[in-house]
Enzyme design. Structure first.
Site, mmCIF file in Angstrom:
data_model
loop_
_atom_site.group_PDB
_atom_site.id
_atom_site.type_symbol
_atom_site.label_atom_id
_atom_site.label_comp_id
_atom_site.label_asym_id
_atom_site.label_seq_id
_atom_site.Cartn_x
_atom_site.Cartn_y
_atom_site.Cartn_z
ATOM 1 N NE ARG B 54 -5.139 33.802 1.152
ATOM 2 C CZ ARG B 54 -5.657 32.976 0.252
ATOM 3 N NH1 ARG B 54 -6.941 33.044 -0.033
ATOM 4 N NH2 ARG B 54 -4.898 32.096 -0.334
ATOM 5 N NE ARG B 104 0.763 40.854 6.363
ATOM 6 C CZ ARG B 104 -0.106 39.869 6.511
ATOM 7 N NH1 ARG B 104 -1.407 40.117 6.554
ATOM 8 N NH2 ARG B 104 0.283 38.631 6.623
#
Lengths: 308, 308, 308
Positions: B54, B104
Site C-alpha cells: 500500500r 521502508r
C-alpha cells in the site's frame, strides 16, 4: 461503448464489442507510433496475487507502449496476506492511485468481486483454473489476423482438454462465429467436459469430433491449437510418461498438415511442440505472444475510453 | 524552504512547513493536470526492505502522477542481505541513480542512518514499529480537507493505543494545533503509553479522556480514528477474541455519532470497521488513501524543489 | 556500428568499439539533459533470474534517464521455473514486448543462449560466476575518466583473485592497452588462476607480480582494485577469520599510497575497505557506481542505435 466496462469472463463482450477491440488492435498494429501517447497520464495497476511473468509483462508492455505508466505487485507478499485485507478493500485503495487494474488471483472469482467494488475498469488476468479472458482475446486476434476470418474454420485442439481453461474459452468464443468445426484431440482421461459438449457445442449445432491421435486428423485442420499436458494436475507418473509423447507435435506430423494451417499455443510450452517445428512457417505461437500485447493495448485503450 | 530536506520523524517539520506542504497538496487536488509534468526527468527510488504494498504504491503513484519515474525493490532479497551491505553504502549507491528515495525498513533508525549519508532527500516510509511520517501527513491533510481546520476538534482514537505508532504520531501532531481534545478508547491492556500522556498531552495542557467503550463517547467526536487490534502483538488468544469485538465500529454505533463526524483508518482494516459502515457518508478511510497519494505528491515536489 | 549487437562476454567488443562507447558515455556525462529523450518509445526488459538489486537498478536508471521505459522481473518465481520454459522460448516472447534485454542468470551461458535466439540485443548482466561484462565496462570508464588514460598504469588487484570474475575480466580487458602492469595481491589459497597468468599475462608479455601483503606494494600503485573475500566460497571458518583481516584497506595503509592513486571496488563492500577510508579523496568506489550507470546508458543507446 466499452469505456468503463470490466472484463472478467471471456464471454462478457458481445461479438460486436470484440470486433471493435480487434479492429482497434489492427489499427495499432498498422501504425503503432500513432497510438504511442494515447494513455499519457494514465496508470495501470498490475495486481498479481500469484506470479505470471508472461501475462504481467504483456500487460505492462501494452500500457507502456500506449504512453501510460504502470505500478503494482508481482506476487502476494507475506505482509498483505498476513494483514488479511479483502480484495474489495484492496481495489478501493488501488483505485485511488490507478486508472485501470489487471488482476491475477489464485482464487476463482476474486477479480469479479474486485470489479463489483471498483470505480475503475478491472481486467481479469487469470483467476485460478477459472478464466483468462485476455488469452482468449489473444487467440481470436491471432486467428483473425492470420486466417483473415473467424468463421468457416476447422480447429483442432490438442492435449489436456479436461482442465485447460484456455481451450474451453476458445471453444466457447469460436462457437459464436459461423461454420466452425472442432476436432478435439486428447487422451481418454482428458477429454473435454460434458458441459462443453452439451451446452456449447451441441446446443449451438456445432460440428465436432473427438479423437485420440493427432496424426489421424492433422491433415484436416486449418488451426492446430496445442496445449500442455501438465504433470501436476492428475496422472500417476506412469500414465504421464506414457501419454505425454502421444501429444507431441513434430516435423513428421507437420508433413501431413495443410500448407496454410497455423499452429498456436498459449505458451509456455515444454516439449509438446518439438523445437524443430519452430522454424516452420506455420508455427505461429511466438507471433501469438505479440498479438497478445496488441490486443491488450486495444483493450486498455477501449476500457479507458482513450481510443480515437 | 523544504528543498533538499529529509523526512524521518513526523515532527521533523514545523507547523509552517506542514502548512506549506498541505497548501501545495490542495493546489494539486484542485488541478492535478497542471502538476503532471513537474517531476519530469526525476527518479524516485523506493527502497522497501520489507513489503508494504500500500505505502509503496502510494509513493509510486505520487511520483508517476508528477511526471517522474520510479525504480527500486519491494522486499529485501536474499542476495543483498547475504552480501551484508550497510544502509549507508546502499544509499550512497542509490543516490548515483535516483534524485530522491523513500525507504521502508524493519529496523528502527535505518532511514535516519541513510539520511545521514545521503546527498539526496530521504523519506522514511516506515521503520519497524517506530515512525511512519507520511501516514501522519496523510491523516493531517485528510482532516484539514474534510473538516476545514486542524484545530478545535474532538478526536477519538480507538483500538490498540499501546503499540500503534500511527496513533502516537497523530496525537503528537494534532497537539501542535489549538484547542484539540482527545478521547482515548482502548482496552486496559492497550492504553496509550505514559510518556505520551506526560510529555505530549499533559505538558501541552491538552484535554484528554481515557475510556474503555466506544459507544460511551462516540456522540462527542468530530473525528473517529480507528485502528486494528493486531492479534500477533501481545494477547493470549482468549483475550484477543474477547476484546476484538469491543472495538468494532458498526452501523448501530454510528447512529449515535454526529452527522459530520468523519471516520478515519490507516488501512488495511480487518474487521474493526464493519463493511456495512462503508456506505455511510462519514466513512472517509478510502478518501484518506487518496489524500495519502496527494500529500506524497506535494512532499516529493517540495523536497525536490520543483514546486512552482 | 554497435547497433543490434549483443554483449555477452567482456571481450566481445574491440578496443575501438569500447572507445566508441566510452566517448559516448563521456558526452552523456558532460550534458545528460541532451540525451534524456533519445530512448523515448523504447523498452528495456530486465530479466533477472536471480536477484542483483544493484545491477538491476543501474540498468533501469540508465534506461529511464535516456527517456526509455522498463519492465521485467527481479527474481525467478516459482511459476515460470515450474512451468519449465527454456531461456530460448522466454527471450522469443520477451522480444515481442521489449526492444532490448538485460539478463542475469545463475547458470553460465544462459544469456549466450538467449542471444542466439533473440532478434533484439541481449546484454549479459551476470551469469553465475562466469561473466559480468557491464561491470568491466564500468571499471574501464571509471579508470579512463579518473586517470585520463587506460594505458601505462600500475594496477593492484587485491582479495579473492581465484574466484573473482570481476578481477579476471578487468585483467583481460586492461591487458589490451599498452604498458599496464599488474600487482596481484592475495592469500596463497586465492591466487589468480594459472590460465590467466599463462594465456593472458604471459602471452601478451604483461609485467606482473604476485604478493601476499597489500602494505608491501601499495606505494607503487596507480589503481587499487579491492574485492571481497567471500566467506561462502571456499574457506573453513578458521581460515576465513585469519585471512579476512589481511586484506582490509584502512587509513594507515592509505598513508603510503600515491597521492593520485584511486581505490576502486565493484561493491557491495563488507569490511574489506574500512569506512574511515570513505572520506579520502582517493576513494572512488561510489563514483564508480555512477560511472556504471553512465556506461550502461551509452551501451543501451549504442546497441539500440539511437545515439546521435
Amino acid at each position: 461503448m466499452l469505456k468503463g466496462k470490466h472484463l472478467i469472463d471471456p464471454m462478457d463482450f458481445t461479438v460486436e464489442e470484440l470486433d471493435e477491440i480487434f479492429e482497434f488492435a489492427e489499427r495499432i498494429i498498422q501504425n503503432p507510433s500513432e497510438y504511442s501517447h494515447i494513455c499519457e497520464g494514465k496508470l495501470l495497476a498490475t495486481l498479481f496475487y500469484e506470479p505470471s511473468t508472461r501475462t504481467r509483462l504483456s500487460f505492462e508492455a501494452a500500457m507502456l507502449r500506449l504512453g501510460g505508466k504502470v505500478l503494482g505487485f508481482s506476487q502476494a507478499n507475506s505482509s498483505s496476506a498476513a494483514k488479511g485485507e479483502s480484495v474489495a478493500d484492496t481495489i478501493r485503495t488501488v483505485e485511488c492511485y490507478a486508472d485501470i487494474a489487471a488482476m491475477r488471483h489464485p482464487k476463482e472469482g476474486a477479480p469479479k468481486i474486485a470489479s463489483m467494488y471498483a470505480s475503475i475498469p478491472v481486467i481479469n488476468a487469470g483467476d485460478g483454473g477459472h478464466q483468462h479472458p485476455t488469452q482468449t482475446l489473444t487467440d481470436l486476434l491471432t486467428i483473425r489476423n492470420l486466417k483473415k476470418q473467424l468463421s468457416n474454420l476447422t480447429i483442432g485442439v490438442c492435449g489436456d482438454l479436461k482442465f485447460g481453461r484456455t481451450v474451453h474459452s476458445l471453444i466457447k468464443a469460436m462457437s459464436r462465429y459461423e461454420d466452425n468445426k472442432f476436432i478435439l484431440i486428447s487422451p481418454n482421461e482428458l477429454k473435454i467436459p460434458e458441459y462443453i459438449k452439451k451446452e456449447v457445442l451441441e446446443k449451438n449445432n456445432i460440428e465436432f469430433l473427438e479423437v485420440e491421435k493427432l496424426e489421424d486428423v492433422i491433415d484436416k485442420l486449418d488451426i492446430l491449437y496445442m496445449t500442455r499436458v501438465q504433470r501436476e494436475r492428475f496422472f500417476n507418473e506412469e500414465d504421464y510418461v506414457r501419454l505425454r509423447d502421444s501429444y507431441i507435435l513434430d516435423k513428421k506430423k507437420m508433413e501431413n498438415a495443410k500448407k496454410d494451417m497455423i499452429v498456436l499455443h498459449p505458451l509456455p510450452r515444454v516439449n509438446e511442440i518439438s523445437i524443430e517445428v519452430d522454424k516452420d512457417e506455420r508455427a505461429c505461437y511466438f507471433k501469438q505472444a505479440k498479438y497478445g500485447m496488441f490486443v491488450r493495448m486495444a483493450l486498455i485503450a477501449k476500457l479507458l475510453g482513450v481510443d480515437k
